[in-house]
Design an enzyme around this catalytic site. Structure first.
Site, mmCIF file in Angstrom:
data_model
loop_
_atom_site.group_PDB
_atom_site.id
_atom_site.type_symbol
_atom_site.label_atom_id
_atom_site.label_comp_id
_atom_site.label_asym_id
_atom_site.label_seq_id
_atom_site.Cartn_x
_atom_site.Cartn_y
_atom_site.Cartn_z
ATOM 1 N N HIS A 1 0.805 -1.215 0.000
ATOM 2 C CA HIS A 1 0.000 0.000 0.000
ATOM 3 C C HIS A 1 0.844 1.273 0.000
ATOM 4 C CE1 HIS A 1 0.352 -0.239 4.530
ATOM 5 N NE2 HIS A 1 0.425 1.072 4.377
ATOM 6 N N ASP B 1 -0.164 -7.535 1.312
ATOM 7 C CA ASP B 1 0.280 -6.147 1.482
ATOM 8 C C ASP B 1 1.805 -6.062 1.531
ATOM 9 O OD1 ASP B 1 -0.012 -3.395 1.710
ATOM 10 O OD2 ASP B 1 -0.111 -3.445 3.906
ATOM 11 N N GLY C 1 3.808 6.200 8.034
ATOM 12 C CA GLY C 1 5.202 6.296 7.621
ATOM 13 C C GLY C 1 6.033 5.139 8.131
ATOM 14 N N ASN C 2 5.576 4.476 9.202
ATOM 15 C CA ASN C 2 6.240 3.265 9.677
ATOM 16 C C ASN C 2 6.002 2.086 8.745
ATOM 17 O OD1 ASN C 2 5.994 4.209 13.026
ATOM 18 N ND2 ASN C 2 7.834 3.221 12.232
ATOM 19 N N SER C 3 4.967 2.173 7.925
ATOM 20 C CA SER C 3 4.605 1.052 7.058
ATOM 21 C C SER C 3 5.788 0.621 6.198
ATOM 22 C CB SER C 3 3.438 1.435 6.156
ATOM 23 O OG SER C 3 2.250 1.493 6.897
ATOM 24 N N GLY D 1 -9.640 -25.078 -2.220
ATOM 25 C CA GLY D 1 -11.092 -24.953 -2.319
ATOM 26 C C GLY D 1 -11.810 -25.293 -1.035
ATOM 27 N N VAL D 2 -11.178 -24.994 0.095
ATOM 28 C CA VAL D 2 -11.802 -25.272 1.378
ATOM 29 C C VAL D 2 -11.677 -24.043 2.268
ATOM 30 C CG1 VAL D 2 -9.664 -26.289 2.289
ATOM 31 C CG2 VAL D 2 -11.846 -26.862 3.351
#
Length: 510
Positions: free
Chosen positions: A150, A181, A252-254, A312-313
């Site tokens: 992001h 992310d 900003g830590n992201s 598919g579970v």
């Protein structure tokens, strides 16, 4: 009484001061006190002298008690007495070693705000701004850097700055993975400082961690805290594994580093919970766990994308309450199957709803996040084994995993195609009524799981409530609740709670 009266005030010394440093209270020694007690005090010398002796005696006793306690503490709390001498710099040597591998990132040339509209720390998101700032971690000496998706997702120019040497680089994008992310970018240089991954089992709740990054453009900022929880899932996604920490994480830590006291990378800081609509951190920060980061990083570095497997579970954690409702034996461990997709590998292998998956490829399974990672990062088209518990028996099953082509397929299964993200229902059995004290007259679908941060959580819905009606539709079973809420975005829900019935207005489009 004033100082001129010759009496000593209360003595306040901490244990550490007593052991490690001279006491600053300057308590008189007994010999000095005895001498002081014989000094004349004026016209009423005898009385004053007697009074002085009494004061001196009391003070001497206090002093004796004080030193006795100090000596006892040296024996009782030997760990403190044996602490090695330090230069009192705390974590400074650690930070000097690891901080150079944490960089500042400026993403510019942004398109308008896109898909990250969470109330968590998606504040680094563009929101219509020309540029945003974030952080990154150098993982290879030749310039591969991991950060958050992001932070850079819509950028046309990415500038990376090494704060330790003040050098800027123009970065190229190697790969993006929206589901976790995470993103990998590359700068051109060599012999760069790097961080190494901590093993996923090497950190635990209560361990000390430090967050390093570029919050609010204050580069190389360091905050201290502990691991508050592990294995968090915030959006009911099939690809989440968050570490919760009270180390301050802000916009900003992201993309920055969460490290342990050995300087190893525990996680990539990603989001925090703000106070209402402000940007104030509440002590609820989240970092993507190292095991997940490592898997995605290696995939993106090699292939530019994550090639995921698909079974598919859909499943959820098996809580004691759920185990009781399903009449399972005590201490049954595993993950509860909640849905099997048509024409999927799981259906072909004979997996059923209400099966308890206990092993995957011989590895014991204890929670849904662990199983999601095991499936997702297995190789597509590989054959894997399941051990499932069903009706008192353990069944061994083999299936060939498919390749996940559309991320929405797996997400829609886990989210049960409901706009009330993270909300799951069960039936009103006799056991459930006893557990939650639900009267016999109440009918509907029991709320068995409300994901933190999801739409249902924001509406104030809680486990143990009963959904009785949605607009004019009466709810009788969990299946009816799922069906009605699948397309439900605006209206009124009628619920039973422990304090009585209530109406809850819903407007998910707002």
């Amino acid at each position: 009484m004033s100082a001129g009266d010759g009496l000593l005030g209360p003595v306040y010394c901490s244990t550490l001061e007593t052991i490690d440093a001279p006491c600053r209270c300057e308590t008189p020694l007994p010999a000095r006190l005895e001498a002081a007690a014989t000094l004349p005090f004026g016209a009423r010398g005898n009385n004053r002298t007697s009074r002085g002796r009494t004061v001196a005696s009391h003070t001497a006793r206090r002093c004796g008690y004080f030193w006795c306690i100090a000596i006892l503490l040296l024996f009782v709390d030997g760990s403190r007495a044996e602490l090695p001498a330090t230069d009192h710099r705390g974590f400074a040597p650690l930070i000097e070693r690891v901080a150079p591998a944490v960089v500042s990132i400026t993403a510019s040339g942004l398109t308008p705000k896109g898909d990250n509209s969470s109330e968590l720390d998606q504040e680094d998101d563009s929101g219509g701004k020309d540029s945003v700032t974030g952080s990154g971690v150098i993982l290879s000496s030749d310039g591969y850097v991991v950060t958050n998706y992001h932070v850079i997702k819509t950028a046309t120019h990415i500038t990376v700055k090494r704060e330790d040497v003040g050098k800027n680089y123009q970065a190229t994008v190697i790969g993006l993975d929206q589901q976790t992310d995470l993103a990998v970018i590359k700068i051109s240089d060599s012999n760069l400082p790097t961080l190494t991954f901590a093993d996923s089992g090497s950190y635990h709740v209560g361990d000390i961690v430090l967050a390093i990054g570029n919050p609010l453009s204050f580069a190389n900022s360091v905050t201290l805290g502990v691991i508050s929880a592990v294995g968090r899932s915030l959006n009911n996604s099939a690809n989440e594994d968050y570490i919760q920490t009270d180390a301050a994480i802000n916009p900003g830590n992201s993309g920055g580093a969460l490290v342990d006291v050995d300087g190893k990378l525990v996680g990539i800081n990603s989001m925090y919970v703000p106070v209402f609509n402000s940007k104030v951190n509440t002590g609820l920060g989240f970092a993507i766990a190292s095991a997940l980061v490592k898997s995605v990083y290696e995939e993106l570095k090699s292939n530019g994308k994550v090639d995921r497997a698909y079974a598919g579970v859909a499943f959820q954690d098996l809580t004691p309450d759920l185990a009781a409702m399903l009449s399972l034996p005590q201490k049954t461990v595993g993950v509860l199957v909640t849905e099997v997709a048509p024409n999927s590998p799981a259906q072909g292998a004979g997996v059923h709803v209400k099966d308890i998956i206990q092993q995957f490829n011989g590895q014991a399974v204890s929670n849904s996040i662990q199983l999601r990672e095991l499936i997702t990062f297995a190789r597509p088209n590989s054959e894997v084994s399941f051990a499932t518990y069903r009706n008192g028996s353990v069944l061994n099953t083999r299936m060939r995993l498919a390749r996940l082509k559309e991320p929405e397929n797996e997400k829609s299964l886990v989210a049960r195609k409901s706009l009330l993200d993270g909300l799951q229902f069960g039936e009103l059995t006799d056991t459930a009524r006893r557990i939650y004290a639900i009267p016999a007259k109440v009918h509907g679908a029991l709320l068995t799981h409300v994901e933190m941060g999801g739409a249902a959580d924001k509406l104030g819905l809680k486990i143990g409530m009963v959904l009785c009606q949605v607009d004019d539709t009466v709810i009788g079973t969990s299946q009816e609740a799922d069906h009605v809420l699948a397309e439900f975005t605006r209206g009124v829900m009628y619920l039973w709670t422990s304090t009585g019935y209530m109406y809850s207005p819903v407007d998910l489009d707002r």
